[in-house]
Design an enzyme around this catalytic site. Structure first.
Site, PDB file in Angstrom:
ATOM      1  N   LEU A 152       0.837  -1.202   0.000  1.00 33.87           N
ATOM      2  CA  LEU A 152       0.000   0.000   0.000  1.00 33.87           C
ATOM      3  C   LEU A 152       0.867   1.245   0.000  1.00 33.87           C
ATOM      4  O   LEU A 152       1.723   1.408   0.865  1.00 33.87           O
ATOM      5  CB  LEU A 152      -0.893   0.014   1.247  1.00 33.87           C
ATOM      6  CG  LEU A 152      -1.717  -1.252   1.510  1.00 33.87           C
ATOM      7  CD1 LEU A 152      -2.423  -1.150   2.855  1.00 33.87           C
ATOM      8  CD2 LEU A 152      -2.714  -1.460   0.380  1.00 33.87           C
ATOM      9  N   CYS A 262       8.360   3.161   4.832  1.00 37.11           N
ATOM     10  CA  CYS A 262       8.655   1.816   4.304  1.00 37.11           C
ATOM     11  C   CYS A 262      10.017   1.690   3.636  1.00 37.11           C
ATOM     12  O   CYS A 262      10.836   0.873   4.068  1.00 37.11           O
ATOM     13  CB  CYS A 262       7.564   1.393   3.327  1.00 37.11           C
ATOM     14  SG  CYS A 262       5.996   1.141   4.134  1.00 37.11           S
TER      15      CYS A 262
HETATM   16  C1  UDX Z   1       6.116   2.434  -0.435  1.00 39.34           C
HETATM   17  C2  UDX Z   1       5.854   1.357  -1.481  1.00 39.34           C
HETATM   18  O1  UDX Z   1       5.592   1.980  -2.744  1.00 39.34           O
HETATM   19  C3  UDX Z   1       4.689   0.491  -1.064  1.00 39.34           C
HETATM   20  O2  UDX Z   1       4.496  -0.544  -2.009  1.00 39.34           O
HETATM   21  C4  UDX Z   1       5.000  -0.102   0.313  1.00 39.34           C
HETATM   22  O3  UDX Z   1       4.005  -0.948   0.778  1.00 39.34           O
HETATM   23  C5  UDX Z   1       5.274   1.010   1.315  1.00 39.34           C
HETATM   24  O4  UDX Z   1       6.345   1.814   0.804  1.00 39.34           O
HETATM   25  P1  UDX Z   1       5.098   4.782   0.320  1.00 39.34           P
HETATM   26  O5  UDX Z   1       6.139   4.790   1.388  1.00 39.34           O
HETATM   27  O6  UDX Z   1       3.700   5.167   0.677  1.00 39.34           O
HETATM   28  O7  UDX Z   1       4.998   3.317  -0.354  1.00 39.34           O
HETATM   29  O8  UDX Z   1       5.586   5.794  -0.789  1.00 39.34           O
HETATM   30  P2  UDX Z   1       5.974   5.765  -2.333  1.00 39.34           P
HETATM   31  O9  UDX Z   1       4.897   6.403  -3.121  1.00 39.34           O
HETATM   32  O10 UDX Z   1       6.430   4.447  -2.765  1.00 39.34           O
HETATM   33  O11 UDX Z   1       7.226   6.788  -2.295  1.00 39.34           O
HETATM   34  C6  UDX Z   1       8.373   6.513  -1.506  1.00 39.34           C
HETATM   35  C7  UDX Z   1       9.366   7.649  -1.597  1.00 39.34           C
HETATM   36  O12 UDX Z   1       9.926   7.720  -2.902  1.00 39.34           O
HETATM   37  C8  UDX Z   1       8.774   9.029  -1.329  1.00 39.34           C
HETATM   38  O13 UDX Z   1       9.703   9.774  -0.574  1.00 39.34           O
HETATM   39  C9  UDX Z   1       8.600   9.631  -2.717  1.00 39.34           C
HETATM   40  O14 UDX Z   1       8.649  11.032  -2.735  1.00 39.34           O
HETATM   41  C10 UDX Z   1       9.799   9.033  -3.428  1.00 39.34           C
HETATM   42  N1  UDX Z   1       9.616   8.926  -4.888  1.00 39.34           N
HETATM   43  C11 UDX Z   1       8.704   8.060  -5.397  1.00 39.34           C
HETATM   44  C12 UDX Z   1      10.419   9.679  -5.741  1.00 39.34           C
HETATM   45  O15 UDX Z   1      11.268  10.457  -5.290  1.00 39.34           O
HETATM   46  N2  UDX Z   1      10.253   9.545  -7.083  1.00 39.34           N
HETATM   47  C13 UDX Z   1       9.360   8.684  -7.632  1.00 39.34           C
HETATM   48  O16 UDX Z   1       9.316   8.586  -8.868  1.00 39.34           O
HETATM   49  C14 UDX Z   1       8.558   7.927  -6.766  1.00 39.34           C
END
Ligand code: UDX
Length: 442
Positions: A152, A262
Site C-alpha cells: 500500500l 517503508c
Molecule cells: C512504499 C511502497 O511503494 C509500497 O508498495 C509499500 O508498501 C510502502 O512503501 P510509500 O512509502 O507510501 O509506499 O511511498 P511511495 O509512493 O512508494 O514513495 C516513496 C518515496 O519515494 C517518497 O519519498 C517519494 O517522494 C519518493 N519517490 C517516489 C520519488 O522520489 N520519485 C518517484 O518517482 C517515486
C-alpha cells in the site's frame, strides 16, 4: 467471514476497513484506547484519501468494529491479521516486539483452526517463528499460518488495496491457502493476479520489491546529478529510459531522496537479513548510502542557489511531508534539509497543506505559515520539497512580486524552466540546467 485485525495503524486500519468493504465482518483491535475511542466515533486521525468514508460505511453496515479487547475480537474469527508496526531498531534490524506480543495474545485467545496471517512487513523467517511461538503457547491446538504482505502506498492506499498489481499469498498448507483464497475472493474473482507461494517467498517478495524501488530511485537521482554536470535534462533522460518496457516510467522521478515509513526501513532490514544469512546485498547498501547523502547534497544545492551561503537568509519551504497526499513526516527529506539549512544559519518559514501539526513536534523552532503565499512573502529564497498539486499551480506573478529576491529551488521539477526564466525567476531544479541566473545572456 468473521475476521480480526490486530493493529489499527496505517496498514491495519486500511486492511480492516477494506476487508469490511469486501463484505467480511471485521473487528480491529489496538491497545491505544484513545485511537479506538476515536474510531468508534468515526474519527480517523491519519490523513488518507477515502479512508474516513470507508470506516464510516463499514461501521454503519455493522461490518466494522473497533475494540481494545482481543478477547472480544478472537472468538469465532476464522482468521486474524497481524498488522502491527515493525520499526527499525538502532542497528537497522526490524524490531519485532509488537509482532511477538500480538502473537502471544492471539495464541491464548484463538479458536482451534484459526488462520493467523502476518500482514506486517517482517524479515524472512518471522512468520515461521510466529507459528513456533503459537505452538509453544497452545501445544496441541491446530491453527494455520500465512504471510500476506501489503504493497500500500500512502495517499492511495485504499485504491491500492482494492486494485492491487498483485496479491501475494504465502502458505504452507492447502487449508491456509483455501482460507486466504476465500477472504480475497472478491479481488481474485475480479481478475487480480494472485501468487500462491511459500511463506519465505512471500516475505521476501515484499522486501525485494521495496528494495528494488529504492535502488531505482537512488539510481535516477544519481543520473539527475550526472545530467546537471553534463548539461542534460533528467526529465527527457527518464522519459527515454521509461519508454523501454523493461524499465517503465514509474518511480523514475528524480527528487530530494526517498523517505516514508517503508522504503528506508525495509532497505535497512533487508541489509540486516542479508548479512545474517551470509548473502550480502551490496547494491541495496549503495542505494541506502546514496539516499542518506542526498539530503546534505540538497542543502548544499540550496546554499549554492542562494549565492554560496544561506546565512541570515529567510527561506520559504513548501512541503514537509515525505511525499504529496500524506501528513506523514517519517524519514521525510524535508526534515533533514530544513535542519541542515538551520545549521547553515537560515531562517525557515514553512508551509504544508496537511503535515504542519505533525511537523511542530519534530521541527519546533521554525516558523509555520498559514498558506504558501504567507510562507513566500518577503522570502529570499523559495524551496519546493514536496510535490503537493497546489505547489504546481502557484500564482507565479504574485510569488515574484512578494519575494525579496525571486530565487526558486524546485526539488520536484514542478515547473518548466523556460517559463520560469521568462517570468524573471532564477530557477534551479533537479537534473536540469538552472535558468535566469544573473550572468545568463538573454
Ligand atoms: C512504499 C511502497 O511503494 C509500497 O508498495 C509499500 O508498501 C510502502 O512503501 P510509500 O512509502 O507510501 O509506499 O511511498 P511511495 O509512493 O512508494 O514513495 C516513496 C518515496 O519515494 C517518497 O519519498 C517519494 O517522494 C519518493 N519517490 C517516489 C520519488 O522520489 N520519485 C518517484 O518517482 C517515486
Amino acid at each position: 467471514m468473521k475476521l480480526a485485525v490486530v493493529g489499527t495503524g496505517y496498514v491495519g486500519l486500511v486492511t480492516g476497513s477494506c476487508l469490511a468493504e469486501l463484505g467480511h465482518n471485521v473487528t480491529c483491535v489496538d491497545i491505544d484506547a484513545t485511537k479506538i475511542g476515536e474510531l468508534n466515533n468515526g474519527v480517523v486521525s491519519i490523513f488518507e484519501p477515502g479512508l474516513t468514508d470507508l470506516v464510516e460505511r463499514g461501521r454503519r453496515a455493522g461490518r466494522l468494529r473497533f475494540t481494545t479487547d482481543l478477547g472480544e475480537a478472537m472468538p469465532g474469527s476464522s482468521a486474524v491479521f497481524i498488522a502491527v508496526g515493525t520499526p527499525s531498531d538502532s542497528s537497522g534490524r526490524a524490531d519485532l516486539s509488537q509482532v511477538t506480543e500480538a502473537a502471544d495474545g492471539i495464541a491464548e485467545l484463538m479458536d482451534p483452526g484459526t488462520l493467523v496471517v502476518v500482514k506486517s512487513t517482517v524479515p524472512v523467517g518471522t512468520t515461521r517463528h510466529v507459528a513456533d511461538q503459537i505452538h509453544q503457547t497452545r501445544p496441541g491446538v491446530d491453527f494455520e499460518i500465512g504471510a500476506n504482505p501489503e504493497f500500500l502506498r500512502q495517499g492511495v492506499a485504499v485504491t491500492d488495496f482494492m486494485h492491487p498489481d498483485r496479491l501475494v499469498i504465502g502458505t504452507a498448507t492447502e487449508a491456509a491457502e483455501e482460507l486466504l483464497r476465500h477472504i480475497y475472493q472478491p479481488l481474485i474473482g475480479a481478475g487480480v493476479t494472485t501468487l500462491f507461494v511459500g511463506i519465505e517467498t512471500a516475505e521476501l517478495i515484499k522486501y525485494a520489491s521495496n528494495s528494488f524501488l529504492a535502488i531505482k530511485l537512488s539510481f535516477v537521482n544519481e543520473v539527475a546529478d550526472l545530467c546537471e554536470a553534463a548539461g542534460a535534462n533528467i526529465d527527457e533522460v527518464a522519459n527515454g529510459m521509461g519508454l523501454d518496457t523493461r524499465i517503465t516510467h514509474r518511480f523514475l522521478s528524480a527528487g530530494p531522496g526517498f523517505g516514508g515509513s517503508c522504503l528506508p526501513k525495509d532497505t535497512q532490514a533487508l541489509l540486516h537479513t542479508s548479512q545474517v544469512l551470509g548473502a550480502p546485498s551490496r547494491v541495496v547498501a549503495a542505494a541506502v548510502d546514496a539516499n542518506r547523502d542526498r539530503k546534505r547534497h540538497m542543502a548544499n544545492k540550496i546554499a549554492a542557489a542562494a549565492g554560496g551561503s544561506v546565512q541570515g537568509k529567510t527561506i520559504a519551504v513548501l512541503g514537509l511531508a515525505f511525499k504529496a497526499n500524506t501528513d506523514d513526516l517519517r524519514e521525510s527529506p524535508a526534515i533533514a534539509i530544513v535542519r541542515s539549512l538551520i545549521g547553515l544559519g537560515a531562517t525557515i518559514r514553512a508551509y504544508d497543506p496537511e503535515a504542519v501539526d505533525n511537523a511542530r513536534a519534530v521541527l519546533p523552532t521554525i516558523e509555520y505559515a498559514a498558506d504558501a503565499y504567507e510562507a513566500i512573502d518577503g522570502a529570499d529564497l523559495l524551496v519546493i520539497v514536496t510535490e503537493w498539486p497546489e505547489f504546481a499551480t502557484l500564482d507565479l506573478s504574485r510569488v515574484y512580486t512578494s519575494m525579496a529576491s525571486p530565487v526558486i529551488v524546485d526539488l520536484r521539477n514542478l515547473y518548466n524552466p523556460s517559463d520560469m526564466a521568462e517570468l524573471g525567476f532564477a530557477y534551479h531544479s533537479i537534473g536540469r540546467p538552472p535558468v535566469g541566473l544573473p550572468d545568463d545572456s538573454p
